[in-house]
Design a protein around this motif. Structure first.
Motif, PDB file in Angstrom:
ATOM      1  N   LYS A   3      -9.111  -4.815   4.177  1.00  0.00           N
ATOM      2  CA  LYS A   3      -7.676  -4.987   3.933  1.00  0.00           C
ATOM      3  C   LYS A   3      -6.893  -3.814   4.529  1.00  0.00           C
ATOM      4  O   LYS A   3      -6.979  -3.560   5.714  1.00  0.00           O
ATOM      5  CB  LYS A   3      -7.444  -5.119   2.427  1.00  0.00           C
ATOM      6  CG  LYS A   3      -8.199  -6.296   1.804  1.00  0.00           C
ATOM      7  CD  LYS A   3      -7.788  -7.620   2.402  1.00  0.00           C
ATOM      8  CE  LYS A   3      -8.633  -8.788   1.902  1.00  0.00           C
ATOM      9  NZ  LYS A   3      -8.598  -8.958   0.453  1.00  0.00           N
TER      10      LYS A   3
ATOM     11  N   VAL B 155      -6.321   5.321  -0.155  1.00  0.00           N
ATOM     12  CA  VAL B 155      -6.037   4.130  -0.952  1.00  0.00           C
ATOM     13  C   VAL B 155      -6.555   2.925  -0.184  1.00  0.00           C
ATOM     14  O   VAL B 155      -6.214   2.733   0.989  1.00  0.00           O
ATOM     15  CB  VAL B 155      -4.534   3.975  -1.218  1.00  0.00           C
ATOM     16  CG1 VAL B 155      -4.274   2.779  -2.130  1.00  0.00           C
ATOM     17  CG2 VAL B 155      -3.950   5.249  -1.823  1.00  0.00           C
TER      18      VAL B 155
ATOM     19  N   ASP C 268      -5.053  -3.947  -7.791  1.00  0.00           N
ATOM     20  CA  ASP C 268      -6.078  -4.373  -6.837  1.00  0.00           C
ATOM     21  C   ASP C 268      -6.410  -3.297  -5.801  1.00  0.00           C
ATOM     22  O   ASP C 268      -6.978  -3.595  -4.751  1.00  0.00           O
ATOM     23  CB  ASP C 268      -5.614  -5.650  -6.109  1.00  0.00           C
ATOM     24  CG  ASP C 268      -5.624  -6.867  -7.021  1.00  0.00           C
ATOM     25  OD1 ASP C 268      -6.355  -6.838  -8.030  1.00  0.00           O
ATOM     26  OD2 ASP C 268      -4.901  -7.829  -6.728  1.00  0.00           O
ATOM     27  N   TYR C 269      -6.071  -2.063  -6.104  1.00  0.00           N
ATOM     28  CA  TYR C 269      -6.316  -0.968  -5.174  1.00  0.00           C
ATOM     29  C   TYR C 269      -7.272   0.056  -5.786  1.00  0.00           C
ATOM     30  O   TYR C 269      -7.273   0.278  -6.999  1.00  0.00           O
ATOM     31  CB  TYR C 269      -5.005  -0.268  -4.800  1.00  0.00           C
ATOM     32  CG  TYR C 269      -4.086  -1.120  -3.976  1.00  0.00           C
ATOM     33  CD1 TYR C 269      -4.121  -1.085  -2.588  1.00  0.00           C
ATOM     34  CD2 TYR C 269      -3.176  -1.983  -4.588  1.00  0.00           C
ATOM     35  CE1 TYR C 269      -3.273  -1.871  -1.825  1.00  0.00           C
ATOM     36  CE2 TYR C 269      -2.323  -2.784  -3.840  1.00  0.00           C
ATOM     37  CZ  TYR C 269      -2.379  -2.718  -2.455  1.00  0.00           C
ATOM     38  OH  TYR C 269      -1.542  -3.507  -1.705  1.00  0.00           O
TER      39      TYR C 269
ATOM     40  N   GLN D 198      -8.651   3.200 -10.269  1.00  0.00           N
ATOM     41  CA  GLN D 198      -8.193   1.860  -9.941  1.00  0.00           C
ATOM     42  C   GLN D 198      -6.746   1.715 -10.370  1.00  0.00           C
ATOM     43  O   GLN D 198      -6.352   2.151 -11.453  1.00  0.00           O
ATOM     44  CB  GLN D 198      -9.042   0.805 -10.641  1.00  0.00           C
ATOM     45  CG  GLN D 198      -8.579  -0.618 -10.354  1.00  0.00           C
ATOM     46  CD  GLN D 198      -9.220  -1.649 -11.273  1.00  0.00           C
ATOM     47  OE1 GLN D 198     -10.125  -1.309 -12.044  1.00  0.00           O
ATOM     48  NE2 GLN D 198      -8.763  -2.879 -11.192  1.00  0.00           N
TER      49      GLN D 198
ATOM     50  N   THR E 295      -5.451   0.391   4.444  1.00  0.00           N
ATOM     51  CA  THR E 295      -5.856   1.746   4.061  1.00  0.00           C
ATOM     52  C   THR E 295      -4.667   2.688   4.204  1.00  0.00           C
ATOM     53  O   THR E 295      -3.950   2.654   5.217  1.00  0.00           O
ATOM     54  CB  THR E 295      -7.007   2.261   4.938  1.00  0.00           C
ATOM     55  OG1 THR E 295      -8.136   1.398   4.807  1.00  0.00           O
ATOM     56  CG2 THR E 295      -7.415   3.681   4.522  1.00  0.00           C
TER      57      THR E 295
ATOM     58  N   VAL F   7       0.815  -1.202   0.000  1.00  0.00           N
ATOM     59  CA  VAL F   7       0.000   0.000   0.000  1.00  0.00           C
ATOM     60  C   VAL F   7       0.858   1.264   0.000  1.00  0.00           C
ATOM     61  O   VAL F   7       0.429   2.323  -0.455  1.00  0.00           O
ATOM     62  CB  VAL F   7      -0.973  -0.012   1.201  1.00  0.00           C
ATOM     63  CG1 VAL F   7      -0.242   0.297   2.500  1.00  0.00           C
ATOM     64  CG2 VAL F   7      -2.119   0.961   0.984  1.00  0.00           C
TER      65      VAL F   7
ATOM     66  N   GLY G 273      -7.287  -1.423  -0.218  1.00  0.00           N
ATOM     67  CA  GLY G 273      -6.990  -2.687  -0.859  1.00  0.00           C
ATOM     68  C   GLY G 273      -5.842  -3.409  -0.178  1.00  0.00           C
ATOM     69  O   GLY G 273      -5.427  -3.033   0.915  1.00  0.00           O
ATOM     70  N   PRO G 274      -5.324  -4.483  -0.798  1.00  0.00           N
ATOM     71  CA  PRO G 274      -5.690  -4.985  -2.123  1.00  0.00           C
ATOM     72  C   PRO G 274      -6.944  -5.853  -2.078  1.00  0.00           C
ATOM     73  O   PRO G 274      -7.180  -6.555  -1.092  1.00  0.00           O
ATOM     74  CB  PRO G 274      -4.466  -5.824  -2.508  1.00  0.00           C
ATOM     75  CG  PRO G 274      -3.948  -6.334  -1.187  1.00  0.00           C
ATOM     76  CD  PRO G 274      -4.196  -5.232  -0.198  1.00  0.00           C
TER      77      PRO G 274
ATOM     78  N   ALA H 163     -11.687  -4.840  -6.773  1.00  0.00           N
ATOM     79  CA  ALA H 163     -11.485  -3.401  -6.984  1.00  0.00           C
ATOM     80  C   ALA H 163     -12.149  -2.927  -8.273  1.00  0.00           C
ATOM     81  O   ALA H 163     -12.812  -1.881  -8.297  1.00  0.00           O
ATOM     82  CB  ALA H 163      -9.985  -3.080  -7.007  1.00  0.00           C
TER      83      ALA H 163
END
Length: 432
Positions: A86, A100, A129-130, A126, A88, A19, A102-103, A107
């Protein structure tokens, strides 16, 4: 076995750093939260949060609203929950921010739903996967580009499994004073807690910290009218330092962004009165004590309709601030009308009543000569307060509030304490 251990270490490192690829080269402040789902589940075991989320049905209500919203865009609430559970990352730069999430393998299925729910003024993108959500297209682009760094010691905080989030700021400026800041939020067995420390980075910052040191002979919290369930005590050497912080952090701008449902006339009036008082900060001592009683308000709201006419439907609040300011001068800054009741002159601010005498400015929720209050949780709160070491102290005793609201006997508190020395100002808080 050795290869497996190496693989697990690499996997852990990748999950921790993934992230952070969206940290831009320059930023004012960031927050990183890890494993939101696990920490949220643990946090809900804290009694007060369990009562709010489950007992009062807040969680299923929110889940229902989210489900009805995302389904319109071909997504499901389960997919949204997967994204939110997940990690942040939140980046702050000036007045803008980017979050942000994810992942998550969902998404791509959620970008349309989140864009539709947030509406115009928000920018959603996007990246793998975020999902990135921003208030500014420029900041969004910078976050997608990445290239920023976070000190190793900040990320190392996640070695402690109880740490939910870390907060870091490489530079905070208050006029000419420069600080850096580090903080953590953690979930423990019986409480949610946090710590934030700002570190002086130049001589101006050290001077400001000196102004935040508690002064001696602080006794405003002993005022006979202090009482209720919510208490705020302030004891600093120079009130002007608080005014500098207020102006630099643009708190008035923050209040203006409160949702319309909360921006009542009372909120706007408080903002105006607070700013007016800040204009006179050079004449204030830096000592203050405020208290609020809300249990009576809940009692009135929960009473049968035919009995509500005889119940107090407003919270009882009282505050006292040290300072030599004449009532006429207060009127000039705060507006209102000067009135007299039983030979006592006071300033009527339409719901807030102010007196000024003997070096003390007092704020009442009713006409001063008719005001009365109960100590409530004061004795319990004072056991947690050290006036000679804590420049700022805040405490909310939820026990009487929950008793009135739900008829439950629950010991629950929110406590915020602080400390200051030549190099740093630290705030610690917990909710249990």
């Amino acid at each position: 076995m050795k290869k497996l251990c190496v693989f697990l270490v690499l996997l852990l490192s990748f999950s921790l750093l993934a992230v952070t690829q969206f940290v831009p080269a320059n930023y004012d402040q960031l927050l990183i939260a890890k494993n939101n789902g696990d920490h949220y589940t643990a946090a809900k075991k804290i009694q007060l949060l369990d009562i709010v989320m489950n007992g009062l049905g807040i969680e299923p209500m929110v889940q229902g609203l989210l489900a009805s919203s995302v389904v319109q865009y071909g997504a499901t609430v389960e997919q949204l929950n997967d994204l939110l559970s997940k990690d942040t990352l939140v980046i702050f730069s000036g007045q803008d921010f980017t979050a942000v999430l994810g992942p998550s393998k969902y998404a791509s299925k959620l970008i349309k739903a989140i864009s539709g729910i947030l509406g115009s003024g928000s920018y959603v993108a996007q990246n793998g996967d975020y999902l990135l959500i921003s208030s500014s297209p420029d900041l969004l682009q910078k976050c997608q580009k990445g290239g920023g760094k976070i000190p190793e010691e900040v990320m190392k905080q996640f070695d402690d499994s109880s740490i939910w989030a870390v907060i870091f700021s490489p530079k905070l400026t208050v006029e000419d004073a420069t600080f850096s800041m580090k903080g953590t939020i953690r979930v423990l067995k019986d409480r949610l807690s946090g710590e934030s420390t700002i570190y002086a980075e130049n001589e101006k910052a050290k001077a400001l910290l000196k102004d935040m040191r508690p002064s001696k002979n602080f006794d405003l919290y002993k005022d006979k009218n202090i009482g209720g369930e919510i208490f705020v005590f302030g004891n600093v050497s120079n009130f002007v330092s608080l005014n500098n912080v207020y102006q630099t952090l643009n708190l008035s701008d923050l209040l203006s962004k409160v949702p319309a449902t909360l921006s009542a006339t009372e909120t706007q009036a408080f903002e105006k009165q607070f700013e007016g008082l800040m204009e006179l900060s050079s004449k204030l001592t830096g000592q203050l004590a405020f208290s609020v009683k809300v249990s009576n308000l809940l009692e009135g709201l929960l009473a049968p309709q035919q009995e509500q006419a005889g119940q107090a439907m407003n919270p009882v609040f009282y505050g006292v601030v040290g300072g030599e300011i004449k009532l006429e001068e207060l009127q000039k800054s705060l507006a209102g009308q000067i009135k007299t009741s039983k030979n006592l002159r006071y300033l009527d601010l339409d719901g807030v009543y102010v007196t000024s005498e003997n070096g003390k400015i007092k704020f009442y929720s009713s006409v001063p000569t008719e005001f009365s209050n109960e100590k409530g949780s004061l004795d319990k709160v004072l056991k947690l307060y050290d006036p000679e070491k804590m420049p700022i102290f805040l405490c909310v005793d939820f026990a009487p509030i929950l008793e009135k609201l739900l008829g439950m006997n629950v010991e629950s508190l929110f406590v915020l304490t602080s400390s200051v020395d030549d190099k740093a100002f630290t705030v610690n808080w917990y909710l249990k």
